[in-house]
Write a protein that holds these residues in place. Structure first.
Motif, short mmCIF file in Angstrom:
data_model
loop_
_atom_site.label_atom_id
_atom_site.label_comp_id
_atom_site.label_asym_id
_atom_site.label_seq_id
_atom_site.Cartn_x
_atom_site.Cartn_y
_atom_site.Cartn_z
N SER A 72 60.24 176.05 47.62
CA SER A 72 59.54 176.52 48.83
C SER A 72 59.88 177.96 49.18
N GLY A 189 55.68 167.19 54.65
CA GLY A 189 54.58 167.86 55.35
C GLY A 189 54.88 168.04 56.83
N THR A 441 54.49 168.57 45.61
CA THR A 441 53.21 168.37 46.31
C THR A 441 52.53 167.08 45.82
N MET A 444 52.94 164.01 48.14
CA MET A 444 52.29 163.90 49.47
C MET A 444 51.29 162.74 49.52
N LEU A 474 53.79 172.61 50.21
CA LEU A 474 53.23 171.41 50.86
C LEU A 474 51.93 170.91 50.23
#
Ligand SMILES: Cc1cc2nc3c(=O)[nH]c(=O)nc-3n(C[C@H](O)[C@H](O)[C@H](O)COP(=O)(O)OP(=O)(O)OC[C@H]3O[C@@H](n4cnc5c(N)ncnc54)[C@H](O)[C@@H]3O)c2cc1C
Length: 480
Positions: A72, A189, A441, A444, A474
């Protein structure tokens, strides 16, 4: 190639051809390739850079100490803004109730804790990485710490944040007096139930704006506590003791961590702070708070008796207690060494296409034994070296598999996906600490429905219509 000197010729910039850029390229799990690094010295420099990049649709990634290990804080391209020079405690206000610390985002957590303690107060959210990680990074990942079993995540302590938006404007986000922030562990998230935008920013992984100042609520002086390393003959014994005795019967716990047989055998080679009994195959690391010496001896006696009842006096006699600041710090550093060691081992396999594959899933505590059974049976099937350790009291172990090559890495990643699916099925989630970043990701949709993800993307677009901030964090860029 962008020319960031055009924005302001006095910027402290490191460009692509400068060897110093190497320090900012990776976070031990992912390697990036920023075009330049801006080591911002004040808010005006941040504003100038954001306005320019937004106008020219240049990706911007914010980095603190790059310990989040999800990619990130790693930039694939564009400008990386480092917050390392935006550090320092601005004020400790002891007249307000509760007392408050106002800090710049680049302040290292351990420095904040020392500054606060020197005035007789306590800031309890200290990730195991507290000597490196910075408050800006902590807010953006909703960090927890060793003591979060009792004290919860950083969200609870944030009273106010100042954010700089992409158009260069500032926003002050403040808690209302009657708000009681969520203690939710989930870090996959945005916080879906936010009412105050402060909660949208907490855990947003550098995707909405630049957090330039943080006001934290402080607690009165930390109570006394002792730490204990408790040995067990097997992982199963340690896990059952944790659920049936520690969580059910010990009321003044501050910390409960787990060190399984894989982690313990790897750590037996590291600094002999503790002579492990030969039969010890797993450990629990706990901290208990007390008020008087009498209470301390009662707690120790109770601990001894319950370990004897659950295993034998052989193990109870081998409990190691730390009651002096020096010994407690030794325990902490030894425990901190586990993820460091796992990361170092993982890096050795990078060149062959392998590496450490970690799981960050969590489950409600009443599902912990079931989940750990599932994890161990799945880990065995991979035939790869594995370990589990850390914040088990919150239903959130760190699980690591070590892959030597791309094929093994794929096997390990598939196994993590199976564990995440099981964790969600049991009412937990896919990310309990490190967040999603760029590397996870794909997790998610395991946790969130498409409509929840679309709702999050809508919030993101309100702050960043060009998707330049924390690009790739994300949300998989393919779905945007
Ligand atoms: C050995 C080890 C132990 C760890 N133990 C824990 C633990 O106990 N608990 C825990 O929660 N985590 C733990 N972590 C993970 C990590 O330390 C945390 O996620 C931490 O909060 C990251 O801080 P950082 O300063 O390194 O931020 P970075 O990794 O540099 O950045 C994290 C995110 O914050 C964003 N960001 C940073 N500053 C700003 C800003 N000013 N404005 C907007 N966005 C910003 C970045 O873009 C990125 O998305 C551990 C990591 C390691 C390596």
């Amino acid at each position: 190639m962008y020319d960031f000197n055009k924005i302001n010729s006095s910027f402290d910039l490191i460009d692509k051809n400068d060897d110093r850029i190497e320090t900012y390229r990776e976070d031990t799990m992912m390697r990036g390739d920023p075009d330049a690094v801006l080591r911002a010295r004040d808010e005006n420099e941040v504003k100038e850079a954001l306005i320019y990049c937004n106008k020219n649709k240049i990706p911007v990634t914010i980095s603190a100490s790059q310990t989040s290990m999800t990619g990130s804080s790693v930039a694939n391209n564009g400008l990386l803004i480092s917050i390392e020079k935006l550090d320092g405690v601005i004020d400790i206000n002891t007249k307000e109730s509760p007392p408050k610390a106002v800090v710049k985002p680049g302040t290292v957590v351990a420095d904040l804790q020392s500054a606060v303690a020197s005035q007789g107060y306590f800031y309890p959210v200290a990730p195991t990485s507290r000597d490196e990680c910075r408050i800006g990074g902590n807010v953006s990942t909703n960090a927890t710490g060793e003591d979060s079993f009792k004290y919860g995540p950083i969200r609870k302590y944030i009273n106010q944040i100042k954010v700089i938006l992409l158009d260069g404007s500032e926003k002050i986000l403040k808690r209302k007096l009657d708000e009681s922030p969520s203690l939710e562990l989930n870090k996959a998230g945005y916080f879906a139930d936010w009412k105050n935008p402060i909660d949208l920013f907490v855990g947003s992984e550098g995707t909405l704006g630049f957090i330039s100042e943080i006001t934290l609520n402080l607690l009165p002086k930390s109570p006394e506590f002792f730490s204990a390393l408790i040995p067990f003959p097997s992982n199963k014994n340690a896990l059952e003791f944790l659920v049936k005795t520690v969580l059910a019967k010990i009321k003044n716990l501050r910390t409960i961590e787990y060190i399984d047989s894989g982690a313990l055998s790897a750590m037996k080679t590291y600094k002999a702070i503790y002579k492990f009994p030969d039969k010890a195959k797993a450990l629990l690391y706990i901290k208990e708070e007390f008020n008087t010496e009498k209470e301390l001896s009662q707690l120790l006696e109770k601990l001894y008796k319950s370990v004897t009842a659950s295993t034998s006096s052989y193990f109870a006699d081998s409990i190691v207690i730390a009651d002096s600041p020096k010994k407690k710090e030794d325990f902490r550093l030894w425990r901190h060494r586990i993820p460091e060691m796992a990361n170092e081992h993982g890096r050795e396999y990078w060149k062959n296409g392998g590496g450490k594959v970690g799981g960050d899933w969590w489950v409600p505590i009443n599902k912990l034994l079931k989940m750990m059974d599932f994890f161990y049976s799945e880990a065995e099937k991979t035939k790869l070296p594995y370990m589990a350790y850390a914040h088990l009291g919150r239903g959130h172990p760190h699980t690591n598999l070590l892959a030597c090559n791309p094929k093994e890495k794929e096997i390990a990643q598939e196994m993590v996906i199976r564990c995440c699916k099981m964790a969600v099925k049991l009412g937990g989630g896919v990310a309990g600490e490190h967040g999603i970043g760029k590397l996870h990701t794909d997790l998610m949709p395991i946790q969130h429905t498409n409509s929840t993800i679309q709702k999050m993307i809508k919030w993101k677009k309100e702050y960043d219509p060009n998707f330049i901030l924390g690009r790739g964090n994300l949300f998989n860029p393919k779905i945007i």
